[in-house]
Design a protein around this motif. Structure first.
Motif, short mmCIF file in Angstrom:
data_model
loop_
_atom_site.label_atom_id
_atom_site.label_comp_id
_atom_site.label_asym_id
_atom_site.label_seq_id
_atom_site.Cartn_x
_atom_site.Cartn_y
_atom_site.Cartn_z
N PHE A 2 0.77 -1.55 -0.31
CA PHE A 2 0.15 -0.12 0.47
C PHE A 2 0.68 1.33 0.13
CE2 PHE A 2 -2.68 -3.22 1.50
CZ PHE A 2 -4.35 -2.37 0.32
N TYR A 3 0.58 2.80 -0.94
CA TYR A 3 1.57 3.60 -0.72
C TYR A 3 1.18 3.88 0.30
CZ TYR A 3 3.46 8.09 -2.91
OH TYR A 3 4.30 9.26 -2.40
N LYS A 4 1.99 5.03 1.60
CA LYS A 4 1.69 5.16 2.63
C LYS A 4 2.31 7.31 2.27
CE LYS A 4 3.59 2.08 5.21
NZ LYS A 4 4.11 1.21 4.16
N GLY A 5 3.24 7.14 1.10
CA GLY A 5 3.55 8.44 0.73
C GLY A 5 2.96 9.72 1.13
N ASN A 6 3.30 11.07 1.01
CA ASN A 6 2.81 11.81 1.02
C ASN A 6 3.28 12.87 -1.21
OD1 ASN A 6 5.76 12.90 1.23
ND2 ASN A 6 5.34 13.18 3.46
N ARG A 7 4.22 12.34 -1.19
CA ARG A 7 4.91 12.57 -2.68
C ARG A 7 3.84 12.48 -3.68
NH1 ARG A 7 9.42 15.48 -3.23
NH2 ARG A 7 9.95 14.21 -6.08
N ILE A 8 2.71 11.63 -4.09
CA ILE A 8 2.03 11.63 -4.98
C ILE A 8 0.04 11.11 -3.85
CG2 ILE A 8 0.99 10.58 -6.98
CD1 ILE A 8 3.97 9.28 -7.45
N PRO A 9 -0.05 12.54 -4.01
CA PRO A 9 -1.15 12.39 -2.53
C PRO A 9 -2.62 11.75 -2.74
CG PRO A 9 -1.14 14.81 -3.04
CD PRO A 9 0.25 13.99 -3.69
N GLU A 10 -2.95 12.04 -4.81
CA GLU A 10 -3.54 10.90 -4.85
C GLU A 10 -3.39 8.96 -5.17
OE1 GLU A 10 -3.79 10.61 -9.63
OE2 GLU A 10 -2.17 11.90 -9.43
N TRP A 11 -2.09 8.72 -4.83
CA TRP A 11 -1.99 7.34 -4.47
C TRP A 11 -2.27 6.66 -3.73
CZ3 TRP A 11 3.41 6.21 -7.28
CH2 TRP A 11 3.07 5.93 -8.34
N GLN A 12 -2.23 7.87 -1.94
CA GLN A 12 -2.16 7.22 -0.75
C GLN A 12 -3.53 6.50 -0.81
OE1 GLN A 12 -1.22 9.59 1.53
NE2 GLN A 12 -1.53 8.29 3.32
N ASN A 13 -3.53 5.34 -0.59
CA ASN A 13 -3.85 4.02 0.71
C ASN A 13 -4.05 3.28 -0.99
OD1 ASN A 13 -3.85 4.67 3.12
ND2 ASN A 13 -5.73 5.86 3.44
N ASN A 14 -3.61 4.22 -1.87
CA ASN A 14 -4.01 2.58 -3.04
C ASN A 14 -2.73 1.61 -3.19
OD1 ASN A 14 -4.58 5.47 -6.03
ND2 ASN A 14 -6.13 4.83 -3.68
N LEU A 15 -3.56 0.38 -3.37
CA LEU A 15 -2.73 -0.49 -3.36
C LEU A 15 -1.60 -0.94 -4.80
CD1 LEU A 15 -2.09 -3.58 -1.75
CD2 LEU A 15 -3.97 -4.57 -2.99
N PHE A 16 -0.75 -1.87 -4.79
CA PHE A 16 0.24 -1.63 -6.56
C PHE A 16 0.66 -3.23 -5.89
CE2 PHE A 16 0.06 2.80 -5.65
CZ PHE A 16 0.38 3.22 -6.50
N ILE A 17 0.56 -3.75 -7.07
CA ILE A 17 1.32 -4.89 -6.94
C ILE A 17 1.44 -5.13 -8.38
CG2 ILE A 17 -0.37 -7.35 -7.30
CD1 ILE A 17 -2.83 -4.96 -6.58
N GLY A 18 3.12 -5.64 -8.03
CA GLY A 18 3.53 -6.60 -9.38
C GLY A 18 2.79 -7.53 -9.60
#
Length: 411
Positions: free
Chosen positions: A338-354
């Motif tokens: 899960f993305y929990k960074g602040n660099r790309i706000p629209e990605w907040q709490n999105n799930l990234f899967i290889g």
């Protein structure tokens, strides 16, 4: 160092999502689903199976509007399988053949770290997922999963050891858990591991692929096709669910999995999410709850590789959980975060899967425990993305079977 740049600066395609909840539980009033376009999947499905609820598959597509940049910071790794971030920002990586290495964010790759117990790297086996102790800064403990040769075949094993002060070796390596029974197979080990909020370990295991071992995913007396929850010494963790049935293993957390290669905790809810490989169709994303049965091989949205139905050819059964999302055809989902960074706000709490056979990174937007939008990133790279993690610099780092390490961040 081999460096490439991947730039994205695309406006979101307008359109309304058809639905994101099941027919009996519409999204709550706080939900505001994003505008989406056509689904990203355009290939025909392998079956005519119907989803259990709207949005369970082929949800609408979306595009990141922030300009992002992805560069290959090294291509010198050998079949990397697991990746995690060290406290100082460097990355600890496993290689399938049985090696660990440290990689800097500028692409310097260390010599192999010695002291790793022998692995069986045939087939899908090898040195697999890894994680750091929450107190790593003081105790330097590393935990990992590997395929181990034992009497009767191979099995999924969990080990731990201390990274030496000079970072050249693992000290006192100890196997703390073995997912019995062993099988004469080099497939479907599962292999991800992480710490939960209580300081215990969650480990995914596969059902080893054989038609003889496949039914053991439903057996509570064995550890194949499961998520197990154990202490750092390998014992059943306190407050595990109690499965009914004689001889039920006390380390079991969930059952009925096929080959789960991704585990991640949601940043705000703390829920455990899991990706698992289906057969021909039926790759799944599950929200794993303690004591639940996720159905394999009784229910599935996939078919045999030869085209035959699996079991009774059913997709729903009382007492068995539905996947939150599934893919048909498959993308072969592997490691995820899960993305929990602040660099790309629209990605907040999105799930990234290889995605392995899908050769992309899947981005899923989740609301109310439903997937409401999907994006495919780095699809033009034609790489099998094996694992992905977030670094201490808030960038995403992804490894591929071809040996590349990507850094993905705001441009």
């Amino acid at each position: 160092m081999n460096t490439k740049f991947f730039l994205i600066n695309i406006s979101i395609t307008l359109g309304l999502i058809a639905g994101c909840g099941d027919k009996t539980k519409p999204p709550g009033p706080e939900t505001n689903p994003p505008a989406t376009g056509a689904p990203v999947e355009t290939k025909p499905a392998n079956t005519n199976y119907k989803p259990a609820f709207t949005g369970q598959t082929r949800i609408g597509g979306i595009s990141t509007t922030t300009a992002i940049q992805a560069n290959v910071i090294t291509s010198a790794l050998s079949s990397p399988w697991g990746i995690t971030s060290l406290p100082d920002g460097r990355l600890l990586v496993t290689e399938k053949i049985g090696r660990m290495r440290i990689v800097t964010t500028t692409g310097t790759v260390s010599s192999p770290i010695t002291g790793i117990p022998a692995v069986n790297s045939s087939g899908q086996g090898g040195l697999l997922g890894l994680c750091l102790d929450p107190q790593f800064a003081s105790n330097r403990m590393v935990y990992w999963v590997f395929s181990e040769n034992v009497s009767g075949g191979t099995l999924t094993a969990v080990a731990k050891g201390r990274l030496s002060a000079n970072e050249g070796s693992i000290e006192n390596p100890t196997v703390i858990y073995r997912a019995n029974p062993a099988a004469n197979s080099t497939l479907h080990y599962g292999g991800r591991i992480l710490f939960d909020q209580t300081g215990n370990l969650l480990v995914s295991t596969g059902e080893r692929s054989n038609t003889s071992t496949r039914p053991l995913a439903q057996s509570v007396t064995g550890a194949l096709g499961k998520v197990v929850r154990i202490t750092t010494s390998g014992q059943p963790a306190p407050q595990n669910p109690a499965f009914s049935g004689a001889g039920a293993l006390p380390e079991l957390y969930s059952i009925g999995h096929r080959n789960p290669q991704g585990l991640a905790l949601h940043p705000t809810t703390g829920d455990l999410w899991l990706s698992e490989h289906g057969p021909r169709g039926g790759d799944e994303i599950n929200r794993v709850q303690a004591g639940k049965n996720y159905g394999w091989p009784v229910i599935t949205y996939g078919i045999e590789y030869g085209g035959q139905v699996i079991g009774s050819g059913i997709q729903q059964q009382n007492g068995m959980e539905q996947p939150v999302y599934y893919w048909d055809p498959v993308i072969s989902p592997s490691g995820m975060t899960f993305y929990k960074g602040n660099r790309i706000p629209e990605w907040q709490n999105n799930l990234f899967i290889g995605a392995l056979s899908g050769t992309h990174i899947a981005r899923l937007i989740i609301q109310d425990n439903r997937v409401v939008a999907e994006e495919r990133l780095l699809a033009g790279e034609n790489e099998r993305f094996r694992d992905i993690t977030q670094g201490s610099d808030n960038a995403l780092y992804a490894i591929t079977d071809a040996g590349r390490l990507y850094r993905i961040d705001k441009q």
